[in-house]
Design an enzyme around this catalytic site. Structure first.
Site, short mmCIF file in Angstrom:
data_model
loop_
_atom_site.label_atom_id
_atom_site.label_comp_id
_atom_site.label_asym_id
_atom_site.label_seq_id
_atom_site.Cartn_x
_atom_site.Cartn_y
_atom_site.Cartn_z
CG HIS C 78 -14.09 -1.52 -1.84
ND1 HIS C 78 -14.01 -2.41 -2.68
CD2 HIS C 78 -12.84 -0.79 -1.72
CE1 HIS C 78 -12.67 -2.20 -3.43
NE2 HIS C 78 -12.12 -1.33 -2.83
CG ASP C 107 -3.48 -33.66 1.37
OD1 ASP C 107 -3.65 -32.30 1.92
OD2 ASP C 107 -4.39 -34.06 0.32
CD1 TRP C 143 -8.79 -0.22 5.28
CD2 TRP C 143 -8.02 -1.96 6.07
NE1 TRP C 143 -7.57 -0.03 5.21
CE2 TRP C 143 -6.92 -1.39 5.59
CE3 TRP C 143 -8.07 -3.25 6.67
CZ2 TRP C 143 -5.63 -1.77 5.81
CZ3 TRP C 143 -6.60 -3.73 6.72
CH2 TRP C 143 -5.51 -2.90 6.31
CB SER C 170 -9.89 -19.02 8.71
OG SER C 170 -9.60 -19.05 7.34
CB SER C 171 -5.30 -15.95 8.52
OG SER C 171 -6.49 -15.25 7.78
CG HIS C 254 3.90 -2.08 7.07
ND1 HIS C 254 3.56 -1.37 5.76
CD2 HIS C 254 4.58 -2.80 6.52
CE1 HIS C 254 4.34 -1.32 4.99
NE2 HIS C 254 5.15 -2.44 5.29
CD GLU C 256 -3.63 -8.57 6.05
OE1 GLU C 256 -3.31 -9.26 6.87
OE2 GLU C 256 -4.21 -8.74 5.02
CE1 TYR C 258 6.01 -4.57 1.72
CE2 TYR C 258 5.89 -4.08 3.77
CZ TYR C 258 6.22 -3.71 2.72
OH TYR C 258 6.74 -2.39 2.35
CB SER C 269 9.97 -15.63 -8.32
OG SER C 269 10.13 -14.17 -8.05
CG HIS C 303 4.87 3.53 6.69
ND1 HIS C 303 5.73 2.59 6.37
CD2 HIS C 303 3.60 3.16 6.71
CE1 HIS C 303 5.02 1.64 6.01
NE2 HIS C 303 3.73 1.78 6.20
CG HIS C 304 0.10 2.82 7.70
ND1 HIS C 304 -0.42 2.80 6.33
CD2 HIS C 304 0.98 1.72 7.73
CE1 HIS C 304 0.05 1.77 5.91
NE2 HIS C 304 0.97 1.06 6.37
CB THR C 329 11.10 -3.70 -2.81
OG1 THR C 329 10.60 -3.75 -1.43
CG2 THR C 329 9.81 -4.18 -3.65
CE LYS C 332 11.28 -10.63 -2.90
NZ LYS C 332 11.34 -12.06 -3.48
NE ARG C 451 -7.92 6.47 2.58
CZ ARG C 451 -6.97 5.61 3.03
NH1 ARG C 451 -5.91 5.70 3.61
NH2 ARG C 451 -7.50 4.22 3.29
C1 HEA Z 1 -7.18 -6.01 -2.42
C2 HEA Z 1 -7.65 -4.96 -2.24
C3 HEA Z 1 -8.49 -4.13 -2.96
C4 HEA Z 1 -9.01 -4.28 -4.33
C5 HEA Z 1 -9.09 -5.34 -5.25
C6 HEA Z 1 -9.49 -2.86 -4.50
C7 HEA Z 1 -10.23 -2.80 -5.95
C8 HEA Z 1 -10.84 -1.56 -6.14
N1 HEA Z 1 -11.20 -0.38 -5.57
FE1 HEA Z 1 -10.38 -0.48 -3.41
N2 HEA Z 1 -9.90 -0.35 -1.53
C9 HEA Z 1 -9.03 -1.20 -0.90
C10 HEA Z 1 -8.70 -2.41 -1.45
C11 HEA Z 1 -8.87 -2.84 -2.62
N3 HEA Z 1 -9.70 -2.07 -3.58
C12 HEA Z 1 -8.75 -0.55 0.42
C13 HEA Z 1 -8.15 -1.43 1.40
C14 HEA Z 1 -9.36 0.72 0.62
C15 HEA Z 1 -9.43 1.51 1.80
C16 HEA Z 1 -10.92 1.43 2.44
C17 HEA Z 1 -10.82 2.60 3.48
O1 HEA Z 1 -10.69 3.84 3.20
O2 HEA Z 1 -11.05 2.05 4.72
C18 HEA Z 1 -10.27 0.79 -0.87
C19 HEA Z 1 -10.70 2.06 -1.23
C20 HEA Z 1 -11.33 2.33 -2.33
C21 HEA Z 1 -11.71 3.59 -2.75
C22 HEA Z 1 -11.70 4.79 -1.71
C23 HEA Z 1 -12.98 5.05 -1.00
C24 HEA Z 1 -12.86 6.17 -0.20
O3 HEA Z 1 -11.98 6.64 0.17
O4 HEA Z 1 -14.13 6.59 0.23
C25 HEA Z 1 -11.85 3.42 -4.05
C26 HEA Z 1 -12.55 4.78 -4.91
O5 HEA Z 1 -12.42 4.74 -5.78
C27 HEA Z 1 -11.78 2.33 -4.49
C28 HEA Z 1 -12.00 1.82 -5.71
C29 HEA Z 1 -11.86 0.48 -6.28
C30 HEA Z 1 -12.06 -0.15 -7.44
C31 HEA Z 1 -12.95 0.58 -8.42
C32 HEA Z 1 -11.65 -1.34 -7.47
C33 HEA Z 1 -11.37 -2.13 -8.68
O6 HEA Z 1 -10.34 -2.72 -8.87
C34 HEA Z 1 -12.60 -3.27 -8.39
C35 HEA Z 1 -12.97 -4.07 -9.88
C36 HEA Z 1 -14.42 -4.37 -9.97
C37 HEA Z 1 -14.88 -5.64 -10.09
C38 HEA Z 1 -14.18 -6.62 -9.87
C39 HEA Z 1 -16.38 -5.41 -10.03
C40 HEA Z 1 -17.07 -6.55 -10.79
C41 HEA Z 1 -18.56 -6.50 -10.75
C42 HEA Z 1 -19.26 -6.22 -11.72
C43 HEA Z 1 -18.70 -6.56 -13.14
C44 HEA Z 1 -20.58 -6.12 -11.42
C45 HEA Z 1 -21.39 -7.36 -11.62
C46 HEA Z 1 -21.78 -7.54 -10.17
C47 HEA Z 1 -22.28 -8.69 -9.34
C48 HEA Z 1 -21.97 -9.87 -10.20
C49 HEA Z 1 -22.54 -8.75 -8.03
N4 HEA Z 1 -11.27 1.45 -3.17
C1 HEA Z 2 0.36 -4.95 -1.26
C2 HEA Z 2 0.17 -3.75 -0.43
C3 HEA Z 2 1.19 -2.89 -0.30
C4 HEA Z 2 2.64 -2.68 -0.57
C5 HEA Z 2 3.45 -3.81 -1.26
C6 HEA Z 2 2.93 -1.39 -0.10
C7 HEA Z 2 4.49 -1.18 -0.23
C8 HEA Z 2 4.83 0.10 0.41
N1 HEA Z 2 4.08 1.17 0.91
FE1 HEA Z 2 2.05 1.04 1.10
N2 HEA Z 2 0.15 0.96 1.61
C9 HEA Z 2 -0.78 -0.19 1.61
C10 HEA Z 2 -0.40 -1.20 0.87
C11 HEA Z 2 0.85 -1.52 0.38
N3 HEA Z 2 2.05 -0.84 0.39
C12 HEA Z 2 -2.12 0.29 1.76
C13 HEA Z 2 -3.13 -0.87 1.66
C14 HEA Z 2 -2.09 1.37 2.27
C15 HEA Z 2 -2.87 2.29 2.96
C16 HEA Z 2 -3.80 1.79 4.54
C17 HEA Z 2 -4.82 2.77 4.69
O1 HEA Z 2 -4.64 3.71 5.18
O2 HEA Z 2 -5.90 2.21 4.41
C18 HEA Z 2 -0.45 1.91 2.31
C19 HEA Z 2 -0.27 3.07 2.68
C20 HEA Z 2 1.20 3.60 2.76
C21 HEA Z 2 1.67 4.42 3.69
C22 HEA Z 2 0.78 5.38 4.45
C23 HEA Z 2 0.17 6.57 3.68
C24 HEA Z 2 -0.62 7.20 4.45
O3 HEA Z 2 -1.59 7.03 4.69
O4 HEA Z 2 -0.16 8.59 4.93
C25 HEA Z 2 3.06 4.48 3.41
C26 HEA Z 2 3.88 5.66 3.94
O5 HEA Z 2 4.95 5.35 4.03
C27 HEA Z 2 3.46 3.36 2.50
C28 HEA Z 2 4.66 3.21 2.02
C29 HEA Z 2 4.91 1.94 1.24
C30 HEA Z 2 6.42 1.76 0.76
C31 HEA Z 2 7.48 2.48 1.08
C32 HEA Z 2 6.24 0.46 0.21
C33 HEA Z 2 7.29 -0.16 -0.34
O6 HEA Z 2 7.33 -1.58 0.08
C34 HEA Z 2 7.42 -0.23 -1.83
C35 HEA Z 2 8.82 -0.65 -2.33
C36 HEA Z 2 8.96 -0.66 -3.59
C37 HEA Z 2 9.62 -0.05 -4.66
C38 HEA Z 2 10.37 1.55 -3.76
C39 HEA Z 2 9.44 0.01 -6.02
C40 HEA Z 2 10.86 -0.90 -6.62
C41 HEA Z 2 12.09 -0.55 -6.02
C42 HEA Z 2 13.04 -0.10 -6.98
C43 HEA Z 2 13.09 -0.04 -8.42
C44 HEA Z 2 14.45 0.14 -6.46
C45 HEA Z 2 14.82 1.58 -6.81
C46 HEA Z 2 13.91 2.45 -5.88
C47 HEA Z 2 14.39 3.35 -4.87
C48 HEA Z 2 15.67 3.70 -4.53
C49 HEA Z 2 13.39 4.40 -4.42
N4 HEA Z 2 2.28 2.81 2.16
CU LIG Z 3 2.39 0.26 5.35
#
Ligand code: HEA
Ligand code: HEA
Ligand SMILES: [Cu+2]
Ligand code: CUA
Lengths: 305, 286, 537
Positions: C78, C107, C143, C170-171, C254, C256, C258, C269, C303-304, C329, C332, C451
Site C-alpha cells: 500500500h 516542450d 515500506w 525513472s525519478s 525524509h 522524500e 518533502y 500557491s 527524527h524517525h 512552513t 507559507k 501500527r
Molecule cells: C501517499 C501516500 C498514501 C495514501 C494516499 C494513503 C491512503 C490511505 N491509507 Fe495509507 N499509508 C501510507 C501512505 C498512504 N496512504 C504509508 C507510507 C503507510 C505506512 C506503511 C508502513 O507502515 O510501512 C500507510 C499505512 C496505512 C495504514 C496503517 C497500516 C498498518 O500500520 O498496518 C492504514 C490503516 O488504516 C492506511 C490506510 C489508508 C487509507 C484508508 C487510505 C485512503 O486514503 C485510501 C483511499 C481509498 C481508495 C482510493 C480506494 C478506492 C478503491 C475503491 C473504490 C475500490 C474499487 C477497487 C478497484 C477499482 C480495484 N494506510
Molecule cells: C508529505 C509528507 C510529510 C510532511 C510534509 C511531513 C511533515 C513533518 N513531519 Fe512527518 N512523516 C511523514 C510524512 C510527512 N511529514 C511520514 C510518511 C512519516 C512516517 C514514515 C514511516 O515511519 O513510515 C512521518 C513521520 C514523522 C516523524 C517520525 C514519527 C515516528 O515515527 O516516531 C516525525 C518526527 O519528528 C515527523 C515530523 C514532521 C514535521 C515536524 C513536519 C513538518 O514539516 C511540519 C511543518 C508544518 C507545520 C508545523 C504546520 C504549519 C505551521 C504553522 C501554522 C506555523 C506555526 C507552528 C508552530 C510554531 C509549531 N514526521
Molecule cells: Cu521525516
C-alpha cells in the site's frame, strides 16, 4: 443549488464536530499519565505541546475563515492590491521561533533527565525473539520467556469462532509476567536475537528498540503497584501484533519473596543459602539453558494454537 | 534549419526498447541471485537489448547532431542533463561512503565498548576490541589480510591521475583541431583505464585467493568490495564511452567548437577519477 | 537564457502517430503528462484497494479476512504503491503538462528521455506487483524495508529491490529533465523570480530527487548484497549495524516526504491567488521558504529513529532541526491566509480542495511538531498517532493538492468544463470521510495502539470501526472523481482560454484545450503576463 451547498457544508461541519468532541471527551482515551516520574513528565509535555499547537491551529483557522466569510466575491467584496508586508512577515517568522523555544526548553530538560542512566539498583536484560520476550534479572539470576497467553492465542486464529471481547485482556496478556519492584531504579538492557523489536509499555513512558547484536539502555522507576500492559512496537514479522508485554509492579518486599520463590522453583539443584554472587550467576546460566528449550517448546505449541 | 529553434523529435522508439531491455534484465538479475537457472540468460538478453538501444539511440542523436538540428539551447540541455546525472552518481557513492564512515566512526567502536556501546560489548561481544580493518566480533569470513595502499593501489592512483591528464591533453588537441594528437591521447587514456581495470582485477583475485579477503569478510570486506567494485564498474563504463568517442573522433564527428559528446565523457571520466581519489584515501590509506 | 522555437522538421504537426504508437513513442510533454496522470490514478486505486483490505481487517478485533503475513504485505505494498506509484508520478505528470506551459517552452528539454522516464514506471510496478503472486509473497517488512526483517523475505526481495532501482532511475531522469527544462527553456523575460511558484517548487523538488533517489538505490543495493552476497553492512556480527540502514534510508526518506509536499505547496500557491483574485502574498519569501525547507530536510532524518538509542547530543540536534521546519512552513501557511485576506474569493472545486489542503495539512504539520518532541516521541513512535500524522500530510496534503490541480487545469487539458456540482460534492464527501477515517487514529495512537498490527486489543475497537467506515466511504467517493474526469474528457461546456476569472500566467494565454504544440515561438514575458512581479513593489 445554493441551499444544497449550505446543507452539505452544515452536515460536514456537524459531523466533524461530533467526531472530534466525542473522541476527546466521551471516551477519554488519551495518552496515559503513567506511573513513573518520567512518564508523568512526558504526559505533561504532551499536554503542553498539544495545547500550544491547538491554539496555533485555532488562530490560523480563525483568521482564514474570517476571510472566507467576509472577503467573498458573492458579497461583492473587491480585492485589495497589496502583495507583501515586511513587517507582517517578520512577525510571523519571529513568533513561531519563540513558540518553538517555549516547547524546546521543557523537552530538552525531560530528555536529559531520561538519558542519565546511572545509579541503577537492578538490571534486567530484555531480549526480543520472533515472537516472544526473554527477561533475565542479572543480579537475581532469574531468567524466563514471556509469550502471548493461551486464551488470546486461541482466539486470535482466523476462524477461531471465539469473540475476542470474551477473552480477558485479549492480546495483552502473557504466560509469564515481568515482575518488578516499585520505587527502585531499574535499568533495562535491551537486545534481540533475530530482528528488531521494540519494548513498549505506555505506563512507563517510553519505548526502546531491541536490536540484534547491539544493547540499548533505558531505565524506569515505578511508583505505583499495578499491572501495566504494552506491546512490541517495531514490525518484526508475521506475529508482530502478538508479542505483548506485561509488567507486574509489586512492593520491594513482595518482589524479594517472588525472587526467592523463583529461585526455589527453578534452581532445583541449588544448595540453600548460596549467597555467593559468582555462584548465583553460574546458576543463572544453568537455568537459562534449562528454561530456554522448555519455553521454546511451549511457544511452538502455542503458535500452532 | 533555422538557428535558434529547439529540436523536438516527433517520436522516439528507442526508450521503450530500452525499458523492455531493462525489464528483462532486472527479471534476469532477480532470478539469478535466487539461483534460478534462466536468470543469466534473461540478464544477458536484457543487457543485449539495452546495448542495442544505446547504439540505436546514440546513432539517432549523432545523426541529428551531424545534421545540424541542434542549436545552442539543445546543447545546454544536454550539458545540464549530464551535470545532474553525475551529481546523482556522486550521491550514489555517498551512500556507500556513508556506510564506511558510519562503520568506522560509530558501529565498530560501539561494538568494542566505546561510548554508548559499553553494555553491547560486555553482554554480547566480550573480548572484542574495536580496530580497523575488522570483520566484526563474530570474525565473519575467517582471517584475512588487507591490500596495502602503497603498493598496487598507489600505482593505480597514478595511472588514473595520469589518464585524467592525457584526457585533458586530448581535449586541448581537439580544441586546436589536431585530430591525430586527439586520437592518440584518447587511446592513451583508454589504455590507462584498461590497465587500471586489469590491476584491479588482479588485486581481486589476489585478495580472494591469497589474502582471504572476500565480500563476506565482515564490514571491511563489504565496504572494500562494494566501493571498489562500483568504482570499477564505472571505470568500465567510462572506458566504453571513451572508446565510442574515440571512434567518433576518428570519423571526424567533432569540431573544435561543437563536441559536447566528448566533453560529457570527459566529465564522467574525471568524476570517476575523483571517486577513486576519495577511495584511495579512505579505503586504502587511512 | 535561450530563445527557443521548435524546429519545423519533417513529420511535424500533421503526421502525428495515432493509436498505441502515439502513446508508446510520444515525445510530447502533454501526452507524456497525460500518461503519467492516468498511471498515477490507476495506482491510486490499486494502493487504495490495499488500504481497504487493511481497514477491513481492522474493522473489528480478531482476525477475520487475511492472515498476518498477508496483512503485512498489504501495509508494505500500500505504502510503496501510493508513494512511488500514485503521488510521485502525479506530480511528475503535472510538471510535464504545466511547466513548459508556464515558462513558455516548446516542450521538455530532453523529450526522448521524458518518454523513457515514463515508460519505466509501468514496468517497474509490474515487477513490484508481481511479487504478490510469487510463492514467497510480496515484501512484508513495511515500506521502510528495515533489515534484518526484510532480509528474511523470500526470493521476491530481489524483485522488489530491482523494482525500486527502476523507479529510482525513472525519478532521476524525470527530475533531470525538469531541472534542465526550467533552467534552460524559459521564454525571454521569464526571469527566475517571475516564475510561477509551481515551477519554483518543482525546481527544488527535482534537486531533492536527484540528491536522494541514488541514496535509496544505494541502501537497497546493500540490502541485496547482505541478503544474497554475504556482506555484513547491517549485521553487527560482522561489524555493521542494523541501524546503519535506517540512517541511510531516512537520509532518503525524509527529503522524500518533502518531495511529496513541495509541489503541493506550489499548486496551492497557484490556486489561492486565482480564486482570491489577488496576487500571491509574499512571493519572494515563498521561494526562500521552499529552499529553506529543502535544505533543512537533509539534516532532520533521524527524527524517525529516536527510539533506536542514539546519543543524547544527536537526539537534541535532530529535535531542534526538525522543529525549525515549522518556521518556513508557517511562513507559507500565513502567506496563503494573507493572500485570501481582503481578496475577492469564490469557491470553485479547485479552491475548495486548496482550502481543505491548508486546513488539513496544517493539522498534519502540527502533529508533526508534536512528534518531533523527543521525550513525547518515545510514546508516539510507531503508534497510530504517526499513521494519523502522515495521512494528514499525505492524503489531505499531497493527494488533495493533486485533486485541486486536476480540477484547476482539467479545462485547460480537455477544453471542457468539468461538472462543478459533482466536483463540489466530491470535495465535501471526501473531506467529511477523510476526517472520520484519520482523525480517530490520533486517539488510537495516544491510547497505545501500535501500527502495523493486523489485530488489536478490544479497547481499540470503536475508533477502528469508525476509521474503517470512513475509509470505505472516502475510498468509494473517489469513484466520483474518476467519473467527473471521464465526463469532462468526453465533452461539456466549452472552456475559454483563461478558464478562471482571476487566473494569471502563460498557461492561460493558450487556447483550451492546449494544442499539442505550444510556444513554438517563445512568448515575450513581462510583468503584465507574469504571475509574479520580480520587483518588490
Ligand atoms: C501517499 C501516500 C498514501 C495514501 C494516499 C494513503 C491512503 C490511505 N491509507 Fe495509507 N499509508 C501510507 C501512505 C498512504 N496512504 C504509508 C507510507 C503507510 C505506512 C506503511 C508502513 O507502515 O510501512 C500507510 C499505512 C496505512 C495504514 C496503517 C497500516 C498498518 O500500520 O498496518 C492504514 C490503516 O488504516 C492506511 C490506510 C489508508 C487509507 C484508508 C487510505 C485512503 O486514503 C485510501 C483511499 C481509498 C481508495 C482510493 C480506494 C478506492 C478503491 C475503491 C473504490 C475500490 C474499487 C477497487 C478497484 C477499482 C480495484 N494506510
Ligand atoms: C508529505 C509528507 C510529510 C510532511 C510534509 C511531513 C511533515 C513533518 N513531519 Fe512527518 N512523516 C511523514 C510524512 C510527512 N511529514 C511520514 C510518511 C512519516 C512516517 C514514515 C514511516 O515511519 O513510515 C512521518 C513521520 C514523522 C516523524 C517520525 C514519527 C515516528 O515515527 O516516531 C516525525 C518526527 O519528528 C515527523 C515530523 C514532521 C514535521 C515536524 C513536519 C513538518 O514539516 C511540519 C511543518 C508544518 C507545520 C508545523 C504546520 C504549519 C505551521 C504553522 C501554522 C506555523 C506555526 C507552528 C508552530 C510554531 C509549531 N514526521
Ligand atoms: Cu521525516
Ligand atoms: Cu516484536 Cu514486533
Amino acid at each position: 443549488m445554493k441551499r444544497t451547498n449550505e446543507l452539505i457544508v452544515g452536515l460536514a461541519v456537524m459531523a466533524a464536530i461530533i467526531v472530534f468532541t466525542w473522541g476527546i471527551f466521551a471516551v477519554g482515551e488519551n495518552m496515559t499519565p503513567g506511573v513513573t516520574p518520567f512518564s508523568q513528565d512526558v504526559y505533561h509535555l504532551h499536554n503542553v505541546v498539544l495545547g500550544i499547537v491547538t491554539v496555533i491551529g485555532v488562530l490560523v483557522f480563525t483568521a482564514m475563515f474570517t476571510s472566507i466569510v467576509i472577503h467573498r466575491k458573492s458579497k461583492g467584496y473587491q480585492a485589495a492590491k497589496f502583495t507583501h508586508s515586511t513587517k507582517a512577515e517578520i512577525i510571523w517568522t519571529a513568533i513561531p521561533v519563540l513558540i518553538l523555544v517555549v516547547m524546546a526548553v521543557p523537552a530538552t530538560r525531560v530528555l536529559i533527565d531520561m538519558e542519565s542512566t546511572g545509579g541503577a539498583e537492578m538490571n534486567v536484560k530484555v531480549t526480543g525473539y520472533q515472537w516472544l520476550w526473554q527477561y533475565e534479572y542479572i543480579e537475581e539470576g532469574i531468567s524466563f520467556f514471556s509469550a502471548l497467553d493461551r486464551d488470546s492465542n486461541r482466539a486470535r486464529q482466523i476462524g477461531s469462532g471465539i469473540d475476542p471481547r470474551t477473552v480477558e485482556n485479549y492480546l495483552l496478556e502473557v504466560d509469564n509476567r515481568l515482575v518488578l519492584p516499585t520505587n527502585t531504579r531499574i535499568r533495562f538492557l535491551l537486545t534481540a536475537d533475530d530482528v528488531i523489536h521494540s519494548w513498549w509499555v505506555p505506563a512507563l513512558g517510553w519505548k526502546r528498540d531491541a536490536i540484534p547484536g547491539m544493547v540499548n539502555e533505558a531505565w524506569t522507576y515505578i511508583e505505583e503497584e499495578g499491572i501495566y500492559r504494552g506491546q512490541c512496537a517495531e514490525l518484526c514479522g508475521a506475529d508482530h501484533g502478538f508479542m505483548p508485554i506485561v509488567v507486574e509492579a509489586v512492593s520491594p518486599e513482595a518482589f524479594e519473596a517472588w525472587v526467592a520463590e523463583q529461585r526455589g522453583d527453578l534452581a532445583v539443584n541449588d544448595s540453600e543459602g548460596a549467597e555467593d554472587a559468582v555462584e548465583v550467576v553460574e546458576v543463572a546460566d544453568e537455568e537459562q539453558e534449562q528454561v530456554q528449550p522448555l519455553a521454546a517448546a511451549e511457544f511452538a505449541e502455542l503458535s500452532q494454537g | 534549419m533555422a538557428q535558434g529553434s529547439y529540436f523536438v523529435p516527433a517520436t522516439a522508439k528507442w526508450p521503450i526498447v530500452g525499458t523492455v531491455g531493462m525489464f528483462i534484465m532486472m527479471i534476469g538479475a532477480a532470478n539469478w541471485v535466487n539461483n534460478g537457472p534462466t536468470g543469466p540468460w534473461f540478464f544477458a538478453a536484457g543487457s543485449a537489448i539495452v546495448i542495442l538501444m544505446c547504439f540505436g539511440w546514440f546513432a539517432d542523436v549523432i545523426r541529428e547532431s551531424q545534421g545540424g538540428l541542434y542549436n545552442s539551447a539543445v546543447d545546454a540541455s544536454f550539458r545540464q542533463g549530464m551535470i545532474w546525472f553525475i551529481f546523482s552518481e556522486v550521491m550514489f557513492f555517498a551512500a556507500f561512503f556513508g556506510a564506511l564512515f558510519y562503520a568506522r566512526v560509530l558501529s565498530v567502536p560501539w561494538l568494542g565498548g566505546a561510548g554508548t556501546g559499553a553494555m553491547t560489548n560486555e553482554l554480547l561481544w566480550p573480548g572484542f576490541e574495536a580496530a580497523w580493518p575488522t570483520h566484526g566480533p563474530a570474525e565473519l569470513g575467517g582471517a584475512f589480510q588487507t591490500i596495502p595502499g602503497f603498493g598496487l593501489p598507489l600505482l593505480n592512483t597514478m595511472i588514473l591521475l595520469t589518464s585524467g591528464i592525457t584526457l585533458t591533453l586530448a581535449h586541448w588537441a581537439l580544441k586546436r583541431s589536431q585530430r591525430g594528437l586527439l586520437v592518440f591521447w584518447l587511446f592513451a587514456t583508454i589504455g590507462l583505464g584498461v590497465v587500471f581495470l586489469f590491476i584491479q582485477g588482479y588485486e581481486y583475485v589476489h585478495a580472494y585467493r591469497d589474502l582471504g579477503l572476500t565480500l563476506g569478510s565482515g564490514i571491511y570486506g563489504s565496504t572494500f568490495f562494494m566501493l571498489t567494485g562500483f568504482h570499477g564498474i564505472h571505470v568500465t563504463l567510462g572506458a566504453i564511452m571513451l572508446l565510442v568517442i574515440a571512434i567518433r573522433c576518428v570519423r571526424g564527428h567533432f569540431t573544435k567548437k561543437n563536441h559536447f559528446g566528448f566533453e560529457a565523457c570527459a566529465w564522467y571520466w574525471h568524476f570517476v577519477d575523483v571517486v577513486w581519489l576519495a577511495l584511495f584515501i579512505f579505503v586504502y590509506v587511512i | 537564457m535561450s530563445h527557443t522555437t521548435t524546429a519545423d522538421h519533417d513529420d511535424h504537426h500533421g503526421h502525428h502517430p495515432t493509436g498505441i504508437a502515439r502513446w508508446l513513442f510520444s515525445t510530447n510533454h502533454k501526452e507524456i503528462g497525460t500518461l503519467y496522470l492516468v498511471f498515477s490514478l490507476i495506482m491510486f486505486f490499486v494502493g487504495g484497494a490495499m488500504a481497504l483490505v487493511i481497514r477491513a481487517e481492522l474493522f473489528a478485533p480478531g482476525l477475520q479476512l487475511v492472515n498476518p503475513e498477508f496483512f503485512n504485505q498489504m501495509t508494505t505494498m500500500h505504502a510503496l504503491v501510493m508513494i512511488f506509484g500514485a503521488v510521485m508520478p502525479a506530480f511528475v505528470g503535472l510538471a510535464n503538462w504545466m511547466v513548459p506551459l508556464m515558462i513558455g517552452a516548446p516542450d521538455m528539454a530532453l523529450p526522448r528521455m521524458n518518454n523513457w522516464s515514463f515508460w519505466i514506471m509501468p514496468f517497474a510496478f509490474t515487477l513490484l506487483l508481481a511479487t504478490l503472486f510469487m510463492p514467497s509473497g510480496a515484501p512484508a517488512s513495511g515500506w521502510t524495508l528495515y533489515p534484518p526483517l526484510s532480509l528474511q523475505g523470500g526470493n521476491s526481495l530481489a524483485f522488489v529491490i530491482f523494482a525500486i532501482h527502476l523507479m529510482g532511475i525513472s525519478s532521476i531522469m524525470g527530475a533531470i529533465n525538469i531541472i534542465a527544462t526550467i533552467l534552460n527553456m524559459r521564454a525571454p523575460g521569464m526571469t527566475l523570480l517571475r516564475m510561477p511558484l509551481f515551477v519554483w517548487t518543482w525546481l527544488i523538488t527535482a534537486f531533492l530527487l536527484i540528491a536522494v533517489m541514488p541514496v535509496l538505490a544505494g541502501a537497497v543495493t546493500m540490502l541485496l548484497t547482505d541478503r544474497f552476497f554475504g556482506t555484513s553492512f547491517f549485521n553487527a556480527a560482522g561489524g555493521g549495524d542494523p541501524v546503519l540502514y535506517q540512517h541511510i534510508f531516512w537520509f532518503f526518506g525524509h527529503p522524500e516526504v518533502y518531495i511529496m509536499i513541495l509541489p503541493a505547496f506550489g499548486i496551492v500557491s497557484e490556486i489561492i491567488p486565482t480564486f482570491s483574485r489577488k496576487r500571491l502574498f509574499g512571493y519572494t519569501s515563498m521561494v526562500y521558504a521552499t529552499a529553506a525547507i529543502a535544505f533543512l530536510s537533509f539534516i532532520v532524518w533521524a527524527h524517525h529513529m529516536f527510539t533506536v538509542g542514539m546519543p543524547l547530543g544527536a537526539m537534541l540536534f535532530f529535535m531542534y532541526a526538525t522543529m525549525i521546519i515549522a518556521v518556513p512552513t508557517g511562513i507559507k501557511i500565513f502567506n496563503w491566509v494573507a493572500t485570501m485576506w481582503r481578496g475577492s474569493m469564490s469557491f470553485e472545486t479547485p479552491m475548495l480542495f486548496a482550502l481543505g489542503f491548508v486546513v488539513l495539512f496544517t493539522i498534519g504539520g502540527l502533529s508533526g511538531i508534536m512528534l518531533a518532541i523527543v521525550p513525547a516521541n518515545f510514546q508516539y513512535h510507531d503508534s497510530y498517532f504517526v499513521v494519523a500524522h502522515f495521512h494528514y500530510v499525505l492524503v489531505t496534503g499531497a493527494i488533495y493538492s493533486i485533486m485541486a490541480a486536476v480540477y484547476y487545469w482539467l479545462p485547460k487539458w480537455t477544453g471542457y468544463m468539468y461538472n462543478e456540482k459533482l466536483g463540489k460534492i466530491h470535495f465535501w464527501w471526501s473531506t467529511v470521510w477523510v476526517n472520520v477515517l484519520f482523525f480517530p487514529q490520533h486517539y488510537l495512537g495516544l491510547a497505545g495502539m501500535p501500527r502495523r498490527i493486523p489485530d488489536y486489543a478490544v479497547q481499540f475497537t470503536e475508533f477502528n470501526m469508525i476509521s474503517s467506515v470512513g475509509g470505505f466511504m472516502f475510498g468509494f467517493g473517489q469513484l466520483l472523481f474518476v467519473y467527473i474526469i471521464w465526463q469532462c474528457a468526453r465533452g461539456g461546456e466549452k472552456a475559454t482560454a483563461q478558464v478562471w476569472e482571476g487566473a494569471r500566467g502563460l498557461e492561460w494565454t493558450v487556447p483550451s484545450p492546449a494544442p499539442l504544440h505550444t510556444f513554438d515561438t517563445p512568448p515575450l514575458v513581462d510583468d503584465s503576463v507574469a504571475v509574479h512581479k520580480d520587483s518588490l513593489t
